[in-house]
Design a protein around this motif. Sequence first.
Motif, mmCIF file in Angstrom:
data_model
loop_
_atom_site.group_PDB
_atom_site.id
_atom_site.type_symbol
_atom_site.label_atom_id
_atom_site.label_comp_id
_atom_site.label_asym_id
_atom_site.label_seq_id
_atom_site.Cartn_x
_atom_site.Cartn_y
_atom_site.Cartn_z
ATOM 1 N N TYR A 113 0.821 -1.219 0.000
ATOM 2 C CA TYR A 113 0.000 0.000 0.000
ATOM 3 C C TYR A 113 0.850 1.261 0.000
ATOM 4 O O TYR A 113 0.571 2.219 -0.718
ATOM 5 C CB TYR A 113 -0.924 -0.016 1.222
ATOM 6 C CG TYR A 113 -1.739 1.241 1.376
ATOM 7 C CD1 TYR A 113 -2.912 1.416 0.644
ATOM 8 C CD2 TYR A 113 -1.340 2.257 2.250
ATOM 9 C CE1 TYR A 113 -3.670 2.577 0.784
ATOM 10 C CE2 TYR A 113 -2.086 3.412 2.391
ATOM 11 C CZ TYR A 113 -3.246 3.569 1.649
ATOM 12 O OH TYR A 113 -3.987 4.722 1.776
ATOM 13 N N GLN A 118 2.034 1.978 -5.918
ATOM 14 C CA GLN A 118 0.705 2.461 -5.557
ATOM 15 C C GLN A 118 0.713 3.963 -5.285
ATOM 16 O O GLN A 118 -0.261 4.665 -5.613
ATOM 17 C CB GLN A 118 0.170 1.697 -4.342
ATOM 18 C CG GLN A 118 -0.114 0.230 -4.610
ATOM 19 C CD GLN A 118 -1.155 -0.342 -3.673
ATOM 20 O OE1 GLN A 118 -2.210 0.261 -3.468
ATOM 21 N NE2 GLN A 118 -0.878 -1.514 -3.100
ATOM 22 N N ASN A 119 1.771 4.473 -4.699
ATOM 23 C CA ASN A 119 1.868 5.924 -4.503
ATOM 24 C C ASN A 119 1.866 6.655 -5.846
ATOM 25 O O ASN A 119 1.224 7.707 -6.007
ATOM 26 C CB ASN A 119 3.131 6.276 -3.723
ATOM 27 C CG ASN A 119 3.008 5.938 -2.247
ATOM 28 O OD1 ASN A 119 1.896 5.898 -1.698
ATOM 29 N ND2 ASN A 119 4.129 5.679 -1.593
ATOM 30 N N ILE A 121 0.570 5.565 -8.715
ATOM 31 C CA ILE A 121 -0.758 5.461 -9.334
ATOM 32 C C ILE A 121 -1.722 6.442 -8.693
ATOM 33 O O ILE A 121 -2.504 7.125 -9.385
ATOM 34 C CB ILE A 121 -1.279 4.017 -9.223
ATOM 35 C CG1 ILE A 121 -0.408 3.069 -10.056
ATOM 36 C CG2 ILE A 121 -2.735 3.935 -9.692
ATOM 37 C CD1 ILE A 121 -0.785 1.612 -9.906
ATOM 38 N N ARG A 122 -1.697 6.552 -7.357
ATOM 39 C CA ARG A 122 -2.603 7.491 -6.688
ATOM 40 C C ARG A 122 -2.299 8.933 -7.066
ATOM 41 O O ARG A 122 -3.210 9.745 -7.262
ATOM 42 C CB ARG A 122 -2.511 7.293 -5.171
ATOM 43 C CG ARG A 122 -3.227 6.049 -4.661
ATOM 44 C CD ARG A 122 -3.349 6.066 -3.150
ATOM 45 N NE ARG A 122 -2.048 5.879 -2.520
ATOM 46 C CZ ARG A 122 -1.585 4.699 -2.101
ATOM 47 N NH1 ARG A 122 -2.320 3.610 -2.268
ATOM 48 N NH2 ARG A 122 -0.400 4.587 -1.541
ATOM 49 N N THR A 125 -3.551 9.429 -10.811
ATOM 50 C CA THR A 125 -4.969 9.238 -11.124
ATOM 51 C C THR A 125 -5.907 9.912 -10.141
ATOM 52 O O THR A 125 -7.100 10.036 -10.424
ATOM 53 C CB THR A 125 -5.291 7.740 -11.163
ATOM 54 O OG1 THR A 125 -5.041 7.160 -9.874
ATOM 55 C CG2 THR A 125 -4.424 7.037 -12.215
ATOM 56 N N LEU A 127 -6.801 8.613 -7.364
ATOM 57 C CA LEU A 127 -7.492 7.582 -6.599
ATOM 58 C C LEU A 127 -7.034 7.600 -5.145
ATOM 59 O O LEU A 127 -5.947 8.089 -4.825
ATOM 60 C CB LEU A 127 -7.224 6.205 -7.210
ATOM 61 C CG LEU A 127 -7.751 5.971 -8.626
ATOM 62 C CD1 LEU A 127 -7.286 4.607 -9.139
ATOM 63 C CD2 LEU A 127 -9.271 6.057 -8.662
ATOM 64 N N GLU A 128 -7.865 7.054 -4.282
ATOM 65 C CA GLU A 128 -7.543 6.963 -2.864
ATOM 66 C C GLU A 128 -7.636 5.515 -2.406
ATOM 67 O O GLU A 128 -8.347 4.711 -2.986
ATOM 68 C CB GLU A 128 -8.483 7.846 -2.038
ATOM 69 C CG GLU A 128 -8.367 9.334 -2.345
ATOM 70 C CD GLU A 128 -9.280 10.166 -1.468
ATOM 71 O OE1 GLU A 128 -10.024 9.558 -0.663
ATOM 72 O OE2 GLU A 128 -9.255 11.400 -1.597
ATOM 73 N N GLY A 129 -6.900 5.213 -1.337
ATOM 74 C CA GLY A 129 -6.943 3.867 -0.788
ATOM 75 C C GLY A 129 -6.099 2.892 -1.598
ATOM 76 O O GLY A 129 -5.247 3.273 -2.410
ATOM 77 N N ARG A 130 -6.366 1.609 -1.409
ATOM 78 C CA ARG A 130 -5.618 0.565 -2.094
ATOM 79 C C ARG A 130 -6.061 0.481 -3.552
ATOM 80 O O ARG A 130 -7.253 0.413 -3.847
ATOM 81 C CB ARG A 130 -5.844 -0.780 -1.398
ATOM 82 C CG ARG A 130 -5.057 -1.929 -2.027
ATOM 83 C CD ARG A 130 -5.301 -3.227 -1.267
ATOM 84 N NE ARG A 130 -4.902 -3.105 0.115
ATOM 85 C CZ ARG A 130 -3.657 -3.237 0.536
ATOM 86 N NH1 ARG A 130 -2.685 -3.477 -0.328
ATOM 87 N NH2 ARG A 130 -3.367 -3.114 1.813
ATOM 88 N N VAL A 131 -5.092 0.467 -4.461
ATOM 89 C CA VAL A 131 -5.395 0.399 -5.887
ATOM 90 C C VAL A 131 -4.922 -0.916 -6.505
ATOM 91 O O VAL A 131 -5.224 -1.188 -7.674
ATOM 92 C CB VAL A 131 -4.768 1.586 -6.648
ATOM 93 C CG1 VAL A 131 -5.388 2.890 -6.195
ATOM 94 C CG2 VAL A 131 -3.256 1.624 -6.459
ATOM 95 N N LEU A 132 -4.185 -1.714 -5.757
ATOM 96 C CA LEU A 132 -3.720 -3.010 -6.236
ATOM 97 C C LEU A 132 -4.058 -4.079 -5.200
ATOM 98 O O LEU A 132 -4.164 -3.777 -4.003
ATOM 99 C CB LEU A 132 -2.204 -3.000 -6.479
ATOM 100 C CG LEU A 132 -1.685 -2.126 -7.625
ATOM 101 C CD1 LEU A 132 -0.156 -2.152 -7.649
ATOM 102 C CD2 LEU A 132 -2.239 -2.584 -8.964
#
Length: 538
Positions: A113, A118-119, A121-122, A125, A127-132
């Motif tokens: 996380y 993931q950092n 991607i967030r 995009t 996005l928030e929270g877990r993306v994978l």
Amino acid sequence: MPTLRIRSVLLSLLALIICLPLVALVSSWLEWNASSAGVLTAMIETVLPGYAITSLLLCLGVAVGVTLLGTSTAAAVTLFKFPGKSFFEWALLLPMAIPAYVVAYAYTDFLQYSGPLQNFIRSQTGLEGRVLPEVRSLGGAILVFSLALYPYVYLLARTALSERASQLMEAARMLGAPLQRRILEVAMPLARPAVAAGVALALMETLADYGVASYFGIQTLTAGIYKAWLVMDNRIAAAQLATLLLGTVLVLLQLEKMAQARMRFSSLRSYAPSSDAQPTSLTGLSAIGMSTWCALPLFFGFLLPVLLMLRPLMDSDLDVPWARFIDWALNSLRLGLMTALIAVALALVLSYSLRTKKDLATRMATGLIGLGYAVPGAVVVVGLLLPVTWQQQRWPDSQIGFWLTATVLGLIWAYMIRFCAVALQTVQSGYTRIPKSLDDSSRMLGISGVKLLTLVHVPLLKRSIFAATLLVFVDVMKELPATLVLRPFNTDTLAVMAYQLARDERLGEAALPSLALVLVGLLPVMYLSRAMKKSTSA
């Protein structure tokens, strides 16, 4: 005659000493009483089904993964010509150099996380929270083991296909069979025994693993053994779980032997390649696709994990503990060299005895010691500690427990149980290339006994002795479960420290010992690649 009898007795005693922990493990069932029955019943009602189901699902997933990667890449480099083929032929073996638990550490740091992927991607995009998906899961373990262990299938399948596949596929082509049918109905059935043997070896490594299962929090039989002994403090429960795991591994070993026998039968006769039986040349998108497919397991199984472990070392804020690292490396080198020398010396004596006098005692000793490599480290640990516990309960003032748990004696004993089989198989393969007539000629010249071994056999076995020493040395360097439990105080190794630092989420510090293990693991891989290249060109 008395000399032969003495030698048989000594070999039998030696085999018994090495196999004593396994005998003690099986004998734990003799302690059957109401308490033991209660423990086993409680395990069946609570944790044992979970351990068994998780181990089964893990094995099924790994079997599918290594079969897909190993078989497809072996067929690609054997049956087709495409850009980079000569490179991939040896490079696809490189994931064998990196322990599975090191791959797990690398991907956890990268995919978790708070990891960089993931950092990124967030941030890109919004996005928030877990993306994978969570990497520390059963699916993540299957992916790690598949990437780390597919070379077992690749190596055996490639060997089987390279012997006769091109000739038989050319014959099928002349009979009008299309390419797809030639692959599915000619090449794949030919490689099936080799694939089965490779999958069995990969599954034995999977069941023997402790580092990945413990780090990912997966409740396998191996993790359950350590939990029962070290957390629940119940040696009977640990022994019973260990016997279940041992039985499963022995079944896999028998399946591997059966597959190897079928593979030898299918390749009993070799054919020299001809100009009419050449791999199919690929061009255009087909060639690009084949090169890309072969590059994927190499990239994700070796290059990317190494790069991910290098990243923390390149961080200027990381204070590399060089003094401690040298101590870990020296401990690993010392244990590896001691075990390798003892194992190779024992393998030479056993192989020589089996060659000169195939009596029952020698055959039984060789067979028992040959089972060792299939025994997981967790089973060896319980098998060693169980008789120590019995002995301490009966004779509290005895020093046997001290010598086995506070010195390197118990650790080398465990290594010998596991890895003496590696040296034995390697030396025996070297003996198959020495004709028996050479022994008869030597005896006619007055050379026999120890002189026959030292003056005739050893010079001819130099390559096999070197290979056996190298393989045992590297296996000891990478071994984790037995070392983690049996190591004496202040005798940490590279494998142990990599595991402990990663478990404490100090992945930056774990990178240094992990990369050192990868570097050491490259030695047998490069040696194997060179040997395969020579055999192919011969």
